[in-house]
Design a protein around this motif. Structure first.
Motif, PDB file in Angstrom:
ATOM      1  N   LYS A 177       0.820  -1.217   0.000  1.00  0.00           N
ATOM      2  CA  LYS A 177       0.000   0.000   0.000  1.00  0.00           C
ATOM      3  C   LYS A 177       0.849   1.261   0.000  1.00  0.00           C
ATOM      4  O   LYS A 177       0.629   2.185  -0.787  1.00  0.00           O
ATOM      5  CB  LYS A 177      -0.944   0.011   1.210  1.00  0.00           C
ATOM      6  CG  LYS A 177      -2.144  -0.903   1.090  1.00  0.00           C
ATOM      7  CD  LYS A 177      -3.000  -0.833   2.346  1.00  0.00           C
ATOM      8  CE  LYS A 177      -4.168  -1.799   2.274  1.00  0.00           C
ATOM      9  NZ  LYS A 177      -4.959  -1.788   3.536  1.00  0.00           N
ATOM     10  N   ASP A 178       1.798   1.327   0.893  1.00  0.00           N
ATOM     11  CA  ASP A 178       2.647   2.517   0.977  1.00  0.00           C
ATOM     12  C   ASP A 178       3.496   2.684  -0.276  1.00  0.00           C
ATOM     13  O   ASP A 178       3.747   3.810  -0.726  1.00  0.00           O
ATOM     14  CB  ASP A 178       3.542   2.448   2.212  1.00  0.00           C
ATOM     15  CG  ASP A 178       2.767   2.571   3.509  1.00  0.00           C
ATOM     16  OD1 ASP A 178       1.616   3.047   3.466  1.00  0.00           O
ATOM     17  OD2 ASP A 178       3.300   2.178   4.561  1.00  0.00           O
ATOM     18  N   ARG A 237       1.292   4.089  -3.170  1.00  0.00           N
ATOM     19  CA  ARG A 237       0.998   5.517  -2.980  1.00  0.00           C
ATOM     20  C   ARG A 237       2.246   6.363  -3.212  1.00  0.00           C
ATOM     21  O   ARG A 237       2.173   7.439  -3.813  1.00  0.00           O
ATOM     22  CB  ARG A 237       0.441   5.750  -1.575  1.00  0.00           C
ATOM     23  CG  ARG A 237      -0.272   7.083  -1.414  1.00  0.00           C
ATOM     24  CD  ARG A 237      -0.875   7.199  -0.032  1.00  0.00           C
ATOM     25  NE  ARG A 237      -2.015   6.322   0.129  1.00  0.00           N
ATOM     26  CZ  ARG A 237      -2.511   5.949   1.298  1.00  0.00           C
ATOM     27  NH1 ARG A 237      -1.929   6.360   2.413  1.00  0.00           N
ATOM     28  NH2 ARG A 237      -3.574   5.182   1.365  1.00  0.00           N
ATOM     29  N   GLU A 250       1.429  12.519   3.340  1.00  0.00           N
ATOM     30  CA  GLU A 250       1.652  11.263   2.633  1.00  0.00           C
ATOM     31  C   GLU A 250       0.774  10.129   3.134  1.00  0.00           C
ATOM     32  O   GLU A 250       0.568   9.141   2.429  1.00  0.00           O
ATOM     33  CB  GLU A 250       3.124  10.856   2.756  1.00  0.00           C
ATOM     34  CG  GLU A 250       4.123  11.828   2.129  1.00  0.00           C
ATOM     35  CD  GLU A 250       4.443  13.008   3.036  1.00  0.00           C
ATOM     36  OE1 GLU A 250       3.926  13.039   4.181  1.00  0.00           O
ATOM     37  OE2 GLU A 250       5.204  13.892   2.607  1.00  0.00           O
ATOM     38  N   THR A 251       0.266  10.245   4.349  1.00  0.00           N
ATOM     39  CA  THR A 251      -0.597   9.227   4.945  1.00  0.00           C
ATOM     40  C   THR A 251      -1.792   9.922   5.579  1.00  0.00           C
ATOM     41  O   THR A 251      -1.821  11.145   5.723  1.00  0.00           O
ATOM     42  CB  THR A 251       0.151   8.432   6.027  1.00  0.00           C
ATOM     43  OG1 THR A 251       0.509   9.330   7.094  1.00  0.00           O
ATOM     44  CG2 THR A 251       1.412   7.783   5.467  1.00  0.00           C
ATOM     45  N   SER A 252      -2.771   9.129   5.984  1.00  0.00           N
ATOM     46  CA  SER A 252      -3.937   9.712   6.654  1.00  0.00           C
ATOM     47  C   SER A 252      -3.537  10.436   7.934  1.00  0.00           C
ATOM     48  O   SER A 252      -4.055  11.513   8.246  1.00  0.00           O
ATOM     49  CB  SER A 252      -4.975   8.623   6.963  1.00  0.00           C
ATOM     50  OG  SER A 252      -5.514   8.104   5.779  1.00  0.00           O
ATOM     51  N   PRO A 274      -3.782   9.491  -0.297  1.00  0.00           N
ATOM     52  CA  PRO A 274      -4.190   9.284   1.096  1.00  0.00           C
ATOM     53  C   PRO A 274      -5.552   9.918   1.350  1.00  0.00           C
ATOM     54  O   PRO A 274      -5.819  11.037   0.894  1.00  0.00           O
ATOM     55  CB  PRO A 274      -3.086   9.995   1.892  1.00  0.00           C
ATOM     56  CG  PRO A 274      -2.517  11.000   0.946  1.00  0.00           C
ATOM     57  CD  PRO A 274      -2.626  10.396  -0.416  1.00  0.00           C
TER      58      PRO A 274
END
Length: 271
Positions: free
Chosen positions: A66-67, A70, A202-204, A238
């Protein structure tokens, strides 16, 4: 006729294959191979029914990537914008080159949707700030043209800011300026509408931290428009966690179902 389970597995396997192929490339700048892989990845994500998204995201090999997916998507989009910004800024006919940008219509449709949502929820703004405008500031330009008010594009990357200035100078865009600034410390009190671009945070959890700092910086009553994602599209961008939007009243959330990838969250800064 494939079963639901086999269709889910096929989609997951395709995402894994495309991710690994993209990760093995020597660069992510636009070229036939890079374009084909990213194009297939986006089409795969968009084609999967919403009901399959939880199972695809839970697939062990997708989950462990996932990372990576993204990150590849973010770096690929950045490389794409840098390349096209340079082309436009150095072209003898910049307007014609801009018209050739492959995602121009997607930007136009998403920006038009956002302008409608923003004016419907909070009225026409008199000053707009765009956090994360990027080197090819098509949304920033779109807001200025549609709203007829000053718009400032902000980005922490000085190269992106310089390119954005060159592009808008070449295509002759009024009411737009650009400044280098980080979402962590920029003062937003002068604006009655602020846009948070999809790649900021970059992430939630990182995006939630940015929103918390924005809440401290924005003035009460100011409107926030944040680009988000849902379902399988969260592999590309994200999502905004609505539960983490302390200091804001969420007014509307829209999830496009066509090839516009981003969702849109509209909120008001609480007083």
């Amino acid at each position: 006729m494939p079963t639901e389970l086999s269709a889910t597995t096929l989609t997951a396997d395709r995402i894994v294959r495309l991710t690994d192929q993209l990760a093995a490339l020597p660069h992510l700048r636009p070229d036939p191979r890079t374009n084909a892989l990213f194009g297939e990845l986006v089409r795969t994500v968009l084609a999967a029914p919403d009901r399959q998204a939880p199972d695809i995201l839970a697939h062990p090999e997708v989950e462990e990537r996932k990372d990576v997916v993204r990150d590849l998507s973010a770096r690929g989009e950045t490389a794409l914008e840098h390349t096209w910004a340079e082309r436009i800024a150095t072209a003898s006919d910049p307007a014609s080159v801009l018209d050739e940008f492959p995602y121009l219509d997607n930007y136009h449709r998403l920006t038009a949707l956002e302008v409608r949502l923003l004016t419907h929820s909070g009225g026409a703004p008199t000053s707009v700030a765009v956090l994360g405008c990027g080197p090819l500031p098509l949304s920033t330009v779109g807001y200025a043209e549609a709203l007829g008010c000053p718009v400032v594009g902000l980005d922490r990357d000085p190269v992106a800011v310089a390119l954005a200035r060159r592009v808008t100078t070449r295509i002759g865009t009024p009411r737009v300026r650009f400044e280098q600034a980080d979402a962590a410390d920029v003062d937003l009190a002068a604006h009655d509408a602020v846009v948070l671009a999809a790649l900021v945070g970059e992430t939630s959890s990182a995006k939630a931290a940015v929103l918390a700092r924005m809440a401290d910086s924005m003035r009460p009553g100011a409107m926030l428009l944040a680009r988000s994602a849902r379902g399988l599209r969260t592999l590309l961008y994200p999502p905004v966690d609505l539960r983490a939007m302390s200091g804001f009243e969420v007014l509307e959330v829209v999830h496009p179902t066509d090839d516009v990838v981003n969702s849109v969250v509209v909120a008001r800064r609480l007083g």
